[in-house]
Enzyme design. Structure first.
Site, PDB file in Angstrom:
ATOM      1  NE  ARG A  74       1.011   5.201  11.596  1.00 11.08           N
ATOM      2  CZ  ARG A  74       0.188   4.096  11.496  1.00 11.08           C
ATOM      3  NH1 ARG A  74      -0.360   3.392  12.411  1.00 11.08           N
ATOM      4  NH2 ARG A  74      -0.067   3.879  10.118  1.00 11.08           N
TER       5      ARG A  74
ATOM      6  CD  GLU B 104      -2.769  -1.080   2.675  1.00 10.17           C
ATOM      7  OE1 GLU B 104      -3.884  -1.606   2.782  1.00 10.17           O
ATOM      8  OE2 GLU B 104      -1.961  -0.798   3.566  1.00 10.17           O
TER       9      GLU B 104
ATOM     10  N   GLY C 232      -5.576  -4.591  16.172  1.00  6.20           N
ATOM     11  CA  GLY C 232      -5.128  -5.755  15.163  1.00  6.20           C
ATOM     12  C   GLY C 232      -6.297  -5.969  14.041  1.00  6.20           C
ATOM     13  N   GLY C 233      -7.488  -5.283  14.036  1.00  5.41           N
ATOM     14  CA  GLY C 233      -8.262  -5.454  13.008  1.00  5.41           C
ATOM     15  C   GLY C 233      -8.094  -4.410  12.223  1.00  5.41           C
ATOM     16  CG  ASP C 234      -4.506  -4.315  10.716  1.00  2.12           C
ATOM     17  OD1 ASP C 234      -4.873  -5.275  10.009  1.00  2.12           O
ATOM     18  OD2 ASP C 234      -3.310  -3.827  10.835  1.00  2.12           O
TER      19      ASP C 234
ATOM     20  CB  THR D  81       3.234  -9.426   9.728  1.00  2.43           C
ATOM     21  OG1 THR D  81       3.600 -10.635  10.176  1.00  2.43           O
ATOM     22  CG2 THR D  81       1.971  -9.132   9.175  1.00  2.43           C
TER      23      THR D  81
ATOM     24  CB  SER E 169      -6.534   2.132  16.246  1.00  2.00           C
ATOM     25  OG  SER E 169      -5.359   2.200  15.324  1.00  2.00           O
TER      26      SER E 169
ATOM     27  CB  THR F  46      -4.010 -10.986  17.400  1.00  2.00           C
ATOM     28  OG1 THR F  46      -5.149 -10.746  16.797  1.00  2.00           O
ATOM     29  CG2 THR F  46      -4.269 -11.215  19.031  1.00  2.00           C
TER      30      THR F  46
END
Lengths: 338, 338
Positions: B103, B47, B216-218, B75, B283, B192
């Site tokens: 950050r 990205e 972690g949900g991103d 990762t 986040s 996670t």
């Protein structure tokens, strides 16, 4: 980059990059194609141009600031990177201001080889700025042309171009107008930096059968050619959605006929159909060309003194122990504070 | 970057970056806000995340490859650049894998300071991977918390986290389940790397009044929290259009109520409204945070040994004479071929 190009020679570099561009355009469907991501300000634009073929990912950072030369800065500067799609890790970071000039000339060469009249011997160039010499090499690479006529209202720019090209075997005629430069030319390159609807070539001056290599009309509001000349030409573009916004055809209706160059290179479209047709390569620069150039560069610098290892990727021994990198460099006297 | 952080200290660095993030979020309207430009493959994503405040332009290159740790790779790796909008010239190129961890912790700190219950003293963390120690410093920075409970199914990851944090003044309790870790916590961080709809916290385990710091949900398809827990929470996000795609709320209807964090920081929204409310900072990471971090870095490395001049911009004396750069470096023995 300068040392690599000086040693390779601009002609061979343009030839080698042109072969990469041609091969990548032929496998057009393999690439992610997204319009550039632009951030505009009152004085210019900063863009990111990404693409990927599923194995390698490349992007270029490039600015366009027409007011820069007046304060001694480049209108366009660029740098970019290649990455490995499989790991996501970057593998090459490179200067791309010079490389962009080479890839633009290489793309012009690919288009001219496909579209210019066989036996073309005279090249006229309007604009003797940063791209001029590279474009001259582009047409020499594509068509063997060393006979060049040039017009630029800035005599210093013309003198610079002559001083660079004549020792390299070009014959350069300095014209006092665009009309004079274009008279008798088989190929006409327009590469001016005017940020406006400029008319750098009078439409009546262009003879039937000419190939127009228009590289200067490359952003919204910036074109170089009279609309009737564009309309009278068979128009070839890199990537239609981008060229509609940025190219000479921004002045035409959204359904005006155009052909994407890759279709000609792949044999799906005949390209030039007669000796009288005016062909127009409405070039704005596309991400795949930068990808081709970066892939060429990655191979060209391997094992040379012109590349340096850059410690840009945090690479802890245990991938879950990013924080451990801080211990690894911590001052022995305990200057670290946690 | 490691040397800068080791010498500055992670705590002070997180604190300083948090102040930049907070100040930039307060002037939210000044920024160009575009969704990230993603290139997906079967194994991951690459990205580009650009933004600008009209004076400086920044972008980050970042990959996400969940299969990387199994072969000893990160990762996520990242690098980025700052540029001057006025000239378009790049002014800073930087490693951003470590900086992203800082950050992200800084942004978590900004959110927790605005949303967690006053007097919070216990922090539970689910996941002890790359981000863990940085997140612990984030909550210590925001709320002064040094009392940490951690759960991760990988005992080696937990041991690493304990070894890093206890010498720095944290008290770390190792839990044998997420439920045990969360019991009695005022703030719960989930970090996670599961690339799936994981349920890393049982919904019944979260007490009223908890602040959830869900980092972690991103990405699409990757969430960490049960839907009923998300629904029961007051949800705060960075930039709603991006979080709808990438965050915990991707599992919720498109009109589920959310508040952008900058509205709380600027005083337009009250944030937490009661001691019983569960607040959720969903986040995903936004370009402005990277911009804030890069601006901090540019100031932090000035005059230190941790920055190096990089010759990345072609800078001819005459801006129209790009080709002349080749003469300037040409081999005296005439190795150049034109």
């Amino acid at each position: 980059m300068a040392r690599l190009l000086a040693t390779t020679g601009v002609g061979p570099a343009v030839e080698q990059v042109a072969e990469r561009v041609r091969a990548d355009f032929v496998r057009w469907a393999a690439f992610d194609k997204t319009p550039r991501v632009a951030s505009h300000s009152a004085v210019g634009v900063i863009e990111l141009m990404p693409t990927s073929d599923g194995h390698r990912y490349g992007f270029k950072y490039v600015n366009g600031h027409p007011g820069n030369p007046a304060r001694g800065l480049q209108t366009v500067t660029a740098f970019g990177a290649l990455a490995d799609v499989d790991s996501g890790y970057p593998v090459l970071l490179a200067e791309m201001t010079l490389l962009t000039a080479v890839r633009t000339a290489a793309t012009s060469a690919v288009a001219a080889r496909a579209l210019a009249r066989p036996g073309s011997t005279r090249h006229a160039m309007i604009g003797a700025g940063s791209q001029g010499e590279f474009q001259a090499w582009g047409m020499r690479t594509a068509l063997g042309i060393t006979d060049l006529a040039v017009f630029d209202p800035d005599p210093a720019a013309v003198a610079k171009l002559v001083a660079h090209l004549e020792p390299a075997g070009f014959t350069v005629a300095v014209a006092s107008s665009a009309r004079e430069a274009v008279a008798g030319a088989d190929v006409v390159t327009t590469c001016t930096a005017d940020k406006s609807r400029a008319l750098v070539v009078p439409s009546g001056a262009v003879a039937p059968g000419t190939h127009l290599n228009a590289i200067g009309g490359d952003c919204p509001g910036k074109t170089e050619l009279p609309v009737d000349l564009v309309t009278a030409s068979s128009v070839f573009v890199e990537y239609e959605p981008q060229t509609r916004i940025e190219g000479e055809i921004q002045a035409l209706p959204a359904d005006s006929p155009v052909t994407e160059l890759w279709q000609v290179l792949g044999g799906a479209h005949p390209g030039r159909r007669s000796a009288e047709e005016i062909t127009l390569f409405d070039s704005v620069g596309f991400a795949i060309e930068d990808f081709s150039a970066l892939c060429w560069l990655a191979d060209a610098v391997r094992g040379t003194p012109w590349s340096t290892d850059l410690d840009l990727v945090a690479d802890p021994a245990d991938p879950k122990d990013l924080y451990g990198l801080l211990d690894a460099v911590r001052m022995p006297q305990g200057a670290g504070r946690g």
